[in-house]
Scaffold this motif. Sequence first.
Motif, PDB file in Angstrom:
ATOM      1  N   GLY A 350       0.854  -1.188   0.000  1.00 51.91           N
ATOM      2  CA  GLY A 350       0.000   0.000   0.000  1.00 51.91           C
ATOM      3  C   GLY A 350       0.881   1.225   0.000  1.00 51.91           C
ATOM      4  O   GLY A 350       1.893   1.270  -0.680  1.00 51.91           O
ATOM      5  N   GLY A 351       0.508   2.228   0.797  1.00 51.90           N
ATOM      6  CA  GLY A 351       1.345   3.417   0.895  1.00 51.90           C
ATOM      7  C   GLY A 351       0.545   4.689   0.960  1.00 51.90           C
ATOM      8  O   GLY A 351      -0.517   4.736   1.596  1.00 51.90           O
ATOM      9  N   MET A 352       1.030   5.722   0.276  1.00 53.77           N
ATOM     10  CA  MET A 352       0.423   7.037   0.411  1.00 53.77           C
ATOM     11  C   MET A 352      -0.984   7.113  -0.188  1.00 53.77           C
ATOM     12  O   MET A 352      -1.706   8.058   0.104  1.00 53.77           O
ATOM     13  CB  MET A 352       1.326   8.100  -0.222  1.00 53.77           C
ATOM     14  CG  MET A 352       1.513   7.979  -1.712  1.00 53.77           C
ATOM     15  SD  MET A 352       2.829   9.067  -2.336  1.00 53.77           S
ATOM     16  CE  MET A 352       2.208  10.687  -1.878  1.00 53.77           C
ATOM     17  N   SER A 353      -1.384   6.133  -0.963  1.00 50.70           N
ATOM     18  CA  SER A 353      -2.766   6.144  -1.448  1.00 50.70           C
ATOM     19  C   SER A 353      -3.746   5.768  -0.352  1.00 50.70           C
ATOM     20  O   SER A 353      -4.905   6.190  -0.387  1.00 50.70           O
ATOM     21  CB  SER A 353      -2.925   5.191  -2.641  1.00 50.70           C
ATOM     22  OG  SER A 353      -2.576   3.872  -2.287  1.00 50.70           O
ATOM     23  N   ASP A 354      -3.330   4.986   0.638  1.00 47.51           N
ATOM     24  CA  ASP A 354      -4.226   4.653   1.746  1.00 47.51           C
ATOM     25  C   ASP A 354      -3.854   5.378   3.041  1.00 47.51           C
ATOM     26  O   ASP A 354      -4.616   5.369   3.996  1.00 47.51           O
ATOM     27  CB  ASP A 354      -4.278   3.143   1.989  1.00 47.51           C
ATOM     28  CG  ASP A 354      -2.921   2.531   2.318  1.00 47.51           C
ATOM     29  OD1 ASP A 354      -2.452   2.719   3.442  1.00 47.51           O
ATOM     30  OD2 ASP A 354      -2.357   1.864   1.445  1.00 47.51           O
ATOM     31  N   ASN A 355      -2.683   6.016   3.074  1.00 45.63           N
ATOM     32  CA  ASN A 355      -2.302   6.831   4.230  1.00 45.63           C
ATOM     33  C   ASN A 355      -1.418   7.975   3.759  1.00 45.63           C
ATOM     34  O   ASN A 355      -0.195   7.826   3.655  1.00 45.63           O
ATOM     35  CB  ASN A 355      -1.587   6.004   5.294  1.00 45.63           C
ATOM     36  CG  ASN A 355      -1.291   6.797   6.555  1.00 45.63           C
ATOM     37  OD1 ASN A 355      -1.562   8.000   6.624  1.00 45.63           O
ATOM     38  ND2 ASN A 355      -0.741   6.148   7.565  1.00 45.63           N
ATOM     39  N   ALA A 356      -2.039   9.095   3.474  1.00 44.69           N
ATOM     40  CA  ALA A 356      -1.311  10.263   2.957  1.00 44.69           C
ATOM     41  C   ALA A 356      -0.696  11.110   4.058  1.00 44.69           C
ATOM     42  O   ALA A 356       0.059  12.042   3.760  1.00 44.69           O
ATOM     43  CB  ALA A 356      -2.256  11.127   2.117  1.00 44.69           C
ATOM     44  N   ARG A 357      -0.979  10.832   5.318  1.00 38.52           N
ATOM     45  CA  ARG A 357      -0.579  11.732   6.388  1.00 38.52           C
ATOM     46  C   ARG A 357       0.945  11.907   6.520  1.00 38.52           C
ATOM     47  O   ARG A 357       1.417  13.022   6.733  1.00 38.52           O
ATOM     48  CB  ARG A 357      -1.176  11.284   7.722  1.00 38.52           C
ATOM     49  CG  ARG A 357      -2.702  11.389   7.764  1.00 38.52           C
ATOM     50  CD  ARG A 357      -3.238  11.185   9.176  1.00 38.52           C
ATOM     51  NE  ARG A 357      -2.868  12.276  10.037  1.00 38.52           N
ATOM     52  CZ  ARG A 357      -1.975  12.169  11.026  1.00 38.52           C
ATOM     53  NH1 ARG A 357      -1.397  11.004  11.281  1.00 38.52           N
ATOM     54  NH2 ARG A 357      -1.677  13.214  11.772  1.00 38.52           N
ATOM     55  N   PRO A 358       1.752  10.843   6.403  1.00 35.37           N
ATOM     56  CA  PRO A 358       3.196  11.079   6.471  1.00 35.37           C
ATOM     57  C   PRO A 358       3.690  11.990   5.355  1.00 35.37           C
ATOM     58  O   PRO A 358       4.557  12.845   5.582  1.00 35.37           O
ATOM     59  CB  PRO A 358       3.770   9.661   6.353  1.00 35.37           C
ATOM     60  CG  PRO A 358       2.703   8.771   6.906  1.00 35.37           C
ATOM     61  CD  PRO A 358       1.422   9.394   6.429  1.00 35.37           C
ATOM     62  N   GLY A 385       5.845   2.662   0.874  1.00 36.95           N
ATOM     63  CA  GLY A 385       4.818   2.110   0.012  1.00 36.95           C
ATOM     64  C   GLY A 385       5.333   1.773  -1.372  1.00 36.95           C
ATOM     65  O   GLY A 385       6.534   1.841  -1.659  1.00 36.95           O
ATOM     66  N   LYS A 386       4.384   1.438  -2.252  1.00 41.39           N
ATOM     67  CA  LYS A 386       4.732   0.980  -3.595  1.00 41.39           C
ATOM     68  C   LYS A 386       4.601   2.081  -4.650  1.00 41.39           C
ATOM     69  O   LYS A 386       4.747   1.821  -5.844  1.00 41.39           O
ATOM     70  CB  LYS A 386       3.840  -0.204  -3.975  1.00 41.39           C
ATOM     71  CG  LYS A 386       2.357   0.125  -4.082  1.00 41.39           C
ATOM     72  CD  LYS A 386       1.525  -1.114  -4.405  1.00 41.39           C
ATOM     73  CE  LYS A 386       1.862  -1.670  -5.772  1.00 41.39           C
ATOM     74  NZ  LYS A 386       1.124  -2.914  -6.066  1.00 41.39           N
ATOM     75  N   HIS A 387       4.335   3.299  -4.228  1.00 38.85           N
ATOM     76  CA  HIS A 387       4.060   4.379  -5.172  1.00 38.85           C
ATOM     77  C   HIS A 387       5.347   5.001  -5.713  1.00 38.85           C
ATOM     78  O   HIS A 387       6.407   4.950  -5.070  1.00 38.85           O
ATOM     79  CB  HIS A 387       3.195   5.445  -4.516  1.00 38.85           C
ATOM     80  CG  HIS A 387       1.859   4.918  -4.108  1.00 38.85           C
ATOM     81  ND1 HIS A 387       0.842   4.685  -4.995  1.00 38.85           N
ATOM     82  CD2 HIS A 387       1.390   4.537  -2.891  1.00 38.85           C
ATOM     83  CE1 HIS A 387      -0.204   4.199  -4.354  1.00 38.85           C
ATOM     84  NE2 HIS A 387       0.108   4.092  -3.076  1.00 38.85           N
ATOM     85  N   CYS A 388       5.214   5.621  -6.865  1.00 35.94           N
ATOM     86  CA  CYS A 388       6.371   6.200  -7.547  1.00 35.94           C
ATOM     87  C   CYS A 388       6.671   7.597  -6.999  1.00 35.94           C
ATOM     88  O   CYS A 388       6.611   8.600  -7.707  1.00 35.94           O
ATOM     89  CB  CYS A 388       6.105   6.246  -9.054  1.00 35.94           C
ATOM     90  SG  CYS A 388       7.587   6.496 -10.025  1.00 35.94           S
ATOM     91  N   GLU A 389       6.971   7.658  -5.708  1.00 32.27           N
ATOM     92  CA  GLU A 389       7.286   8.899  -4.999  1.00 32.27           C
ATOM     93  C   GLU A 389       8.301   8.580  -3.910  1.00 32.27           C
ATOM     94  O   GLU A 389       8.090   7.653  -3.123  1.00 32.27           O
ATOM     95  CB  GLU A 389       6.046   9.513  -4.341  1.00 32.27           C
ATOM     96  CG  GLU A 389       4.981  10.002  -5.289  1.00 32.27           C
ATOM     97  CD  GLU A 389       5.330  11.331  -5.928  1.00 32.27           C
ATOM     98  OE1 GLU A 389       6.244  12.006  -5.410  1.00 32.27           O
ATOM     99  OE2 GLU A 389       4.695  11.686  -6.930  1.00 32.27           O
ATOM    100  N   SER A 390       9.366   9.356  -3.835  1.00 29.06           N
ATOM    101  CA  SER A 390      10.323   9.142  -2.748  1.00 29.06           C
ATOM    102  C   SER A 390       9.716   9.480  -1.394  1.00 29.06           C
ATOM    103  O   SER A 390      10.172   8.985  -0.357  1.00 29.06           O
ATOM    104  CB  SER A 390      11.584   9.978  -2.983  1.00 29.06           C
ATOM    105  OG  SER A 390      11.262  11.358  -3.072  1.00 29.06           O
ATOM    106  N   GLY A 391       8.692  10.320  -1.391  1.00 27.67           N
ATOM    107  CA  GLY A 391       8.020  10.673  -0.144  1.00 27.67           C
ATOM    108  C   GLY A 391       6.936   9.703   0.267  1.00 27.67           C
ATOM    109  O   GLY A 391       6.196   9.966   1.214  1.00 27.67           O
ATOM    110  N   ASP A 392       6.835   8.572  -0.416  1.00 25.88           N
ATOM    111  CA  ASP A 392       5.817   7.561  -0.094  1.00 25.88           C
ATOM    112  C   ASP A 392       6.278   6.740   1.106  1.00 25.88           C
ATOM    113  O   ASP A 392       6.740   5.609   0.976  1.00 25.88           O
ATOM    114  CB  ASP A 392       5.588   6.674  -1.318  1.00 25.88           C
ATOM    115  CG  ASP A 392       4.561   5.575  -1.066  1.00 25.88           C
ATOM    116  OD1 ASP A 392       3.709   5.752  -0.170  1.00 25.88           O
ATOM    117  OD2 ASP A 392       4.620   4.545  -1.778  1.00 25.88           O
TER     118      ASP A 392
END
Length: 463
Positions: A350-358, A385-392
């Motif tokens: 998962g990652g920032m798509s289900d928890n954007a708070r960080p 997470g698995k997203h294409c963002e270093s901040g994920d």
Amino acid sequence: MHSAVSSPAPDWLAVPDDANDLVPEIWPASATRDADGELSLGGIGACELARTYGTPLQVLDEGEVRRRASAFRDAFDAAAAEHRTTARVYYAGKALLNTSIVRWVMDEGLNVDVCTGGELEVALAAGADAGRLGFHGNNKSVAELERAVEVGVGTIIIDSEIEIERLAAIVSRTGTTQRVMLRVNSGVHAETHDFLATAHEDQKFGTPLAQAPELVARIREVDGLDLAGLHCHIGSQIFGVAGFRESAARVLDLHQELLAGGNIPQLNLGGGFGIAYTRTDRPEPIESLAAGIVSAVAEECEARGIRIPALSFEPGRAIVGNAGVTLYEVGTIKDVELDVGVRRYVSVDGGMSDNARPALYGAQFSARLASRAGADGASLVRVVGKHCESGDIVVDHEYLPADIAPGDLLAVPATGAYCAALSSNYNHVPRPPIVAVDAGEARVIVRGESIVDLLARDAGIDR
């Protein structure tokens, strides 16, 4: 294996004696481990939940939500009774809203606060008594206001001069009477521990204290608008009474001034009550927090020689935050050499798509292995997470068992508030389901999405 001592851990994060421990303040009361170390939530094992519903999975402990809702109700009822007033508690739906939660909190005696037309419709679809709803928002449209008046929303919190005129036109045309409050800015910022007033409050919500008398006078001129009182919200993740006291003192100065023109029966001090996300967080018990806040208001009223008004509060995070746990499956693991040691990156599905708070706020979370007990000591990790963002980043800093491996289940607690509510389909990742657990039973309360659901929205695909 690199020693945790040489790892780039922040000063606040200590190496735990047991990297499998469950800090009670962070987890639902039902969270336990069995003899093999598997995490159980609401009487159901994490592995069973993952097999049945897949991962990522957002688990919500119904009993924990109900317990916290009733604790807020009882605490503020008792505190208000001590000072011969009353208190209403509104669940702040923005934290997490669905029809099941609306029913749970209303069963426990709470009202519900909504802030958009969509949230209003969710509450109504749950069978909520519209008279027990409050309607917030800095840009309520004419259509939203018309709908709120039509269904009989108990209180609309006016946020601007424009809303007064919009409501004036609506009640004039419909011949109805609408109860309203005026949101004001006290200049207190409790989340930053800065209790100094600002000359000009630089935010989109509410109206400055200096402008409030003019707006109250206009509200009182409008036949069909019933002024119930003043509203003020000072921030989020508040652990003490001081910010509430300072804000109440400033708003009560205005309250006292306005009494010359008529009754001001209520004061809503908003929400923002903090919860524990890591073992270093120490929120005050709600019983002592409620007693301290109401006593502070009573003392300020006594100092001004005025009667204490009826009070209202709007907890959201404090009711659902620690009731939520997100389950992930571990995918890849890599060690990254740094000048000060090694950071282990643990990637989950998962990652920032289900928890954007960080990513949005730099929020800190905790994590624990859920499918088994780990061994071989503790290793400093960053859960990503698995997203294409270093901040994920899901959990920025945590100690987990050094033998964590692909295929393990990982549990992140305190995800009940502002995780599902802020979720997205970034990178076309479907949003996970929300499953309620209670006394050994589980049920889906919000269906998860599939790739088919995502493709269904694309108008360029032939049907």
